[in-house]
Design a protein around this motif. Structure first.
Motif, PDB file in Angstrom:
ATOM      1  N   ARG A  12       0.038   0.188  -4.101  1.00 57.71           N
ATOM      2  CA  ARG A  12       0.902  -0.620  -3.239  1.00 57.71           C
ATOM      3  C   ARG A  12       0.777  -0.155  -1.779  1.00 57.71           C
ATOM      4  NH1 ARG A  12       4.662  -1.338  -6.681  1.00 57.71           N
ATOM      5  NH2 ARG A  12       5.513   0.753  -6.571  1.00 57.71           N
ATOM      6  N   TRP A  13       0.765   1.152  -1.563  1.00 52.98           N
ATOM      7  CA  TRP A  13       0.654   1.698  -0.210  1.00 52.98           C
ATOM      8  C   TRP A  13      -0.688   1.328   0.411  1.00 52.98           C
ATOM      9  CZ3 TRP A  13      -2.269   4.472   3.053  1.00 52.98           C
ATOM     10  CH2 TRP A  13      -1.668   4.957   4.212  1.00 52.98           C
ATOM     11  N   ILE A  14      -1.754   1.498  -0.353  1.00 52.26           N
ATOM     12  CA  ILE A  14      -3.093   1.168   0.153  1.00 52.26           C
ATOM     13  C   ILE A  14      -3.151  -0.295   0.569  1.00 52.26           C
ATOM     14  CG2 ILE A  14      -5.533   0.881  -0.491  1.00 52.26           C
ATOM     15  CD1 ILE A  14      -4.880   3.801  -0.068  1.00 52.26           C
ATOM     16  N   LYS A  15      -2.631  -1.165  -0.261  1.00 50.63           N
ATOM     17  CA  LYS A  15      -2.691  -2.603   0.025  1.00 50.63           C
ATOM     18  C   LYS A  15      -1.771  -3.009   1.171  1.00 50.63           C
ATOM     19  CE  LYS A  15      -4.341  -3.793  -4.543  1.00 50.63           C
ATOM     20  NZ  LYS A  15      -3.998  -4.241  -5.883  1.00 50.63           N
ATOM     21  N   THR A  16      -0.721  -2.236   1.425  1.00 51.11           N
ATOM     22  CA  THR A  16       0.222  -2.546   2.491  1.00 51.11           C
ATOM     23  C   THR A  16      -0.189  -1.919   3.825  1.00 51.11           C
ATOM     24  OG1 THR A  16       2.021  -2.660   0.880  1.00 51.11           O
ATOM     25  CG2 THR A  16       2.653  -2.405   3.197  1.00 51.11           C
ATOM     26  N   TYR A  17      -0.561  -0.639   3.791  1.00 48.24           N
ATOM     27  CA  TYR A  17      -0.815   0.100   5.026  1.00 48.24           C
ATOM     28  C   TYR A  17      -2.271   0.507   5.212  1.00 48.24           C
ATOM     29  CZ  TYR A  17       4.236   0.579   4.758  1.00 48.24           C
ATOM     30  OH  TYR A  17       5.580   0.325   4.658  1.00 48.24           O
ATOM     31  N   GLY A  18      -2.987   0.659   4.139  1.00 51.85           N
ATOM     32  CA  GLY A  18      -4.324   1.226   4.227  1.00 51.85           C
ATOM     33  C   GLY A  18      -5.436   0.205   4.333  1.00 51.85           C
ATOM     34  N   VAL A  19      -5.122  -1.066   4.319  1.00 52.29           N
ATOM     35  CA  VAL A  19      -6.071  -2.178   4.380  1.00 52.29           C
ATOM     36  C   VAL A  19      -6.861  -2.283   3.080  1.00 52.29           C
ATOM     37  CG1 VAL A  19      -7.986  -3.272   5.623  1.00 52.29           C
ATOM     38  CG2 VAL A  19      -6.226  -2.020   6.895  1.00 52.29           C
ATOM     39  N   ARG A  20      -7.591  -1.223   2.725  1.00 54.55           N
ATOM     40  CA  ARG A  20      -8.346  -1.199   1.474  1.00 54.55           C
ATOM     41  C   ARG A  20      -8.641   0.256   1.120  1.00 54.55           C
ATOM     42  NH1 ARG A  20     -13.532   0.281   2.226  1.00 54.55           N
ATOM     43  NH2 ARG A  20     -14.440   0.036   4.286  1.00 54.55           N
ATOM     44  N   TYR A  21      -9.091   0.462  -0.109  1.00 50.53           N
ATOM     45  CA  TYR A  21      -9.531   1.791  -0.525  1.00 50.53           C
ATOM     46  C   TYR A  21     -10.838   2.129   0.190  1.00 50.53           C
ATOM     47  CZ  TYR A  21      -6.304   1.871  -4.529  1.00 50.53           C
ATOM     48  OH  TYR A  21      -5.192   1.895  -5.321  1.00 50.53           O
ATOM     49  N   PHE A  22     -11.025   3.400   0.509  1.00 53.91           N
ATOM     50  CA  PHE A  22     -12.353   3.858   0.906  1.00 53.91           C
ATOM     51  C   PHE A  22     -13.256   3.703  -0.313  1.00 53.91           C
ATOM     52  CE2 PHE A  22     -10.075   7.096   3.797  1.00 53.91           C
ATOM     53  CZ  PHE A  22     -10.050   6.211   4.857  1.00 53.91           C
ATOM     54  N   SER A  23     -14.551   3.732  -0.121  1.00 56.32           N
ATOM     55  CA  SER A  23     -15.454   3.648  -1.273  1.00 56.32           C
ATOM     56  C   SER A  23     -15.234   4.850  -2.187  1.00 56.32           C
ATOM     57  CB  SER A  23     -16.913   3.625  -0.809  1.00 56.32           C
ATOM     58  OG  SER A  23     -17.293   4.898  -0.306  1.00 56.32           O
ATOM     59  N   GLU A  24     -15.623   4.707  -3.432  1.00 62.29           N
ATOM     60  CA  GLU A  24     -15.460   5.791  -4.408  1.00 62.29           C
ATOM     61  C   GLU A  24     -16.178   7.054  -3.947  1.00 62.29           C
ATOM     62  OE1 GLU A  24     -15.127   1.883  -6.623  1.00 62.29           O
ATOM     63  OE2 GLU A  24     -16.429   2.690  -5.058  1.00 62.29           O
ATOM     64  N   LEU A  25     -17.363   6.889  -3.398  1.00 61.44           N
ATOM     65  CA  LEU A  25     -18.118   8.062  -2.947  1.00 61.44           C
ATOM     66  C   LEU A  25     -17.437   8.728  -1.755  1.00 61.44           C
ATOM     67  CD1 LEU A  25     -20.538   9.823  -3.478  1.00 61.44           C
ATOM     68  CD2 LEU A  25     -21.903   8.302  -2.047  1.00 61.44           C
ATOM     69  N   THR A  26     -16.913   7.924  -0.827  1.00 61.82           N
ATOM     70  CA  THR A  26     -16.172   8.494   0.299  1.00 61.82           C
ATOM     71  C   THR A  26     -14.943   9.224  -0.205  1.00 61.82           C
ATOM     72  OG1 THR A  26     -16.963   6.822   1.850  1.00 61.82           O
ATOM     73  CG2 THR A  26     -14.899   7.941   2.423  1.00 61.82           C
TER      74      THR A  26
END
Length: 106
Positions: A12-26
């Motif tokens: 929920r936080w990522i989708k609200t404030y973080g725009v998107r997840y970093f890539s899995e490798l990042t």
């Protein structure tokens, strides 16, 4: 807060404030970085090193950072941490139920 609730809250936080997840490798690289920061605090608090001027004993915060990124990786890869932890605990119990009791070093 349960692991399931934590996974939902991070998502929920990522989708609200973080725009998107970093890539899995990042995120794997970030996890490694966060574990290093935790190791630095542990070495200073419990090991032979001392805190440098300006460094803080922020052990809990560093542990939370590690947990945060681990939860991100679990969310990204479809791992249910509640189930994974339950299975891992069962594996350890079956494998080690007598091992540590019989270890003279302990």
């Amino acid at each position: 807060m349960t692991l399931e609730e934590a996974q939902k809250e991070v998502d929920r936080w990522i989708k609200t404030y973080g725009v998107r997840y970093f890539s899995e490798l990042t995120n794997m690289a970030v996890l490694t970085e966060e574990v290093g920061e935790l190791a630095r605090v542990m070495a200073r608090k419990y090991g032979d090193q001392s805190f440098k001027q300006g460094e803080k004993d922020n052990l809990a915060d560093e542990m939370a950072d590690v947990l945060w990124v681990l939860i991100c990786l679990a969310n990204q890869t479809g791992v249910n941490l509640t189930e994974a932890f339950r299975q891992n605990l069962e594996k350890k119990t079956n494998r080690d139920k007598d091992r540590h009791k019989n270890n003279p070093k302990l």
